[in-house]
Design a protein around this motif. Structure first.
Motif, short mmCIF file in Angstrom:
data_model
loop_
_atom_site.label_atom_id
_atom_site.label_comp_id
_atom_site.label_asym_id
_atom_site.label_seq_id
_atom_site.Cartn_x
_atom_site.Cartn_y
_atom_site.Cartn_z
N VAL A 90 50.96 -44.43 60.44
CA VAL A 90 50.43 -43.02 60.27
C VAL A 90 48.73 -43.05 60.49
O VAL A 90 48.25 -42.44 61.39
CB VAL A 90 50.58 -42.37 58.83
N GLU A 126 42.20 -35.28 59.33
CA GLU A 126 42.85 -36.66 59.62
C GLU A 126 42.22 -37.62 59.05
O GLU A 126 42.70 -38.66 58.61
CB GLU A 126 42.41 -36.94 61.07
N GLY A 177 43.19 -41.86 52.56
CA GLY A 177 44.38 -41.77 51.50
C GLY A 177 45.56 -42.85 51.80
O GLY A 177 45.91 -43.25 50.77
N GLU A 178 45.97 -42.96 53.02
CA GLU A 178 46.95 -43.73 53.48
C GLU A 178 46.66 -45.22 53.07
O GLU A 178 47.05 -45.95 52.70
CB GLU A 178 47.63 -43.68 54.70
N ARG A 219 40.62 -37.47 55.92
CA ARG A 219 41.33 -37.36 54.69
C ARG A 219 42.74 -38.04 54.52
O ARG A 219 42.95 -38.81 53.32
CB ARG A 219 41.62 -35.99 54.22
N LEU A 220 43.80 -37.75 55.39
CA LEU A 220 44.95 -38.48 55.26
C LEU A 220 44.92 -40.08 55.57
O LEU A 220 45.63 -40.78 54.88
CB LEU A 220 45.80 -37.61 56.53
N GLY A 269 48.25 -43.49 63.88
CA GLY A 269 48.46 -41.99 64.89
C GLY A 269 47.14 -40.99 64.59
O GLY A 269 47.15 -40.18 65.24
N LEU A 270 46.31 -41.47 63.55
CA LEU A 270 45.25 -40.52 63.09
C LEU A 270 44.00 -40.95 63.75
O LEU A 270 43.13 -40.07 64.08
CB LEU A 270 45.18 -40.29 61.73
#
Lengths: 143, 116
Positions: A110, A38, A44-45, A40-41, A113-114
Motif C-alpha cells: 500500500v 495519502e 499509518g501503514e 496519512r495512510l 502505491g501511495l
C-alpha cells in the motif's frame, strides 16, 4: 532542513497519534491538501507494521519516526528495532483467497502505491521505511 | 474518531454500519463482530462504509477474513462505498476485483435480490 522526531511505545492506540502528527507536519511543510490523505495512510501503514513487528520481537522498544522538510520534499522515516527480512511481494489470489496472515506485507504494498518515492531497508537490527512527497519550497510555516 | 459499529437484518441480508476509523487499533472490534455474525448464521453481509473516515491494510485484512468465512457457507460479503479516499486503497491492492462494491445500500439490496 527542519526535523521533527517522534518516538512512541509499540501500541496500536498510538498509531493514530502518529498519523495525526505526520499529517499536521505535512500540511505545515506545504504538502498539497489533495495528497495529505495519502501521507496519512502511508505513515499509518508504516507505523502499524512497525508496531506489529515490535509486539512480536521487542514489545518494550519504542518505534521512531522522523519527519523532515528537505529541499522541497516532505520526507518521513519510520524505524523499528525488530529483525526483518525483505518484504514478500503481495500477491492477491484471483478469488480473494489470500489469508489475512499472508497479507502481512500488504501494508508495504500500500505504501508503495501511495508514496512516489519509497525505500524499504530491512535488516537484522530493524527495518527503516523512508518515503517522501513533494512539498512547496518554503512550506506554509517553519517547522 | 473511534469506531462505531451497528448491524441489523433485512430479509436474508445483514447490514453492518461502520463509522469512524478502521486501523490496527480498532480493526479487531470489526473482526469480532464479523466472526460473531457468521457464527450466528448470518452468511450474507453488507458492510456500509459510507461513514468510514479511514481504512488501512489491517481493515482490509479483516474484510478479506470475513469474506473467506462467509464463502465457506456459500455466503457473501459486499461493501457500500463511494468515498474516493477509501476506494483508492481497494484499487491499489486489487481488492476491487474481490469485493462487490455498491454506491448505496439500496443498490446492493437490489443486486442481492437478483442473485438470490
Amino acid at each position: 532542513m527542519a526535523t521533527v522526531e517522534l518516538t512512541f511505545s509499540a501500541l496500536p492506540a498510538h498509531v493514530r497519534t502518529a498519523r495525526l502528527v505526520a499529517t499536521a507536519i505535512a500540511r505545515r511543510t506545504g504538502v498539497a491538501e489533495a495528497i495529505l490523505d495519502e501521507v496519512r495512510l502511508a505513515v499509518g501503514e508504516a507505523c502499524s507494521r512497525a508496531v506489529e513487528a515490535h509486539r512480536l520481537h521487542c514489545p518494550g522498544e519504542p518505534v521512531r519516526i522522523e519527519l523532515r522538510d528537505d529541499a522541497g520534499r516532505f520526507e518521513v522515516t519510520v524505524s523499528d528495532a525488530a529483525p526483518s527480512e525483505e518484504p514478500k511481494p503481495y500477491v492477491l489470489d484471483a478469488d480473494g483467497g489470500s489469508e489475512p496472515d499472508d497479507m502481512a506485507d500488504l501494508g508495504v504494498a500500500v505504501i508503495a502505491g501511495l508514496a512516489d518515492d519509497v525505500e524499504v531497508l530491512p535488516g537484522p537490527k530493524g527495518m527503516q521505511i523512508r518515503m517522501s512527497w513533494p512539498a512547496s519550497a518554503n512550506g506554509l510555516a517553519a517547522i | 474518531m473511534d469506531l462505531k459499529l451497528d448491524h441489523h437484518s433485512e430479509d436474508s441480508l445483514t447490514i453492518v454500519d461502520v463509522e469512524g476509523e478502521i486501523d490496527v487499533y480498532t480493526a479487531p472490534r470489526l473482526r469480532e463482530l464479523l466472526i460473531d455474525l457468521v457464527n450466528k448464521g448470518n452468511f450474507h453481509l453488507l458492510v456500509n462504509m459510507e461513514k468510514v473516515d479511514f481504512l488501512d491494510s489491517t481493515g482490509l485484512g479483516v474484510l478479506v477474513g470475513g469474506l473467506k468465512r462467509v464463502r465457506a457457507h456459500d455466503g457473501s460479503l459486499e461493501l457500500v462505498c463511494t468515498q474516493e479516499r477509501i476506494l483508492k486503497i481497494f484499487r491499489i491492492t486489487g481488492l476491487t476485483k474481490v469485493f462487490g462494491i455498491y454506491a448505496s445500500v439500496e443498490e446492493a439490496k437490489e443486486a442481492h435480490g437478483r442473485d438470490k
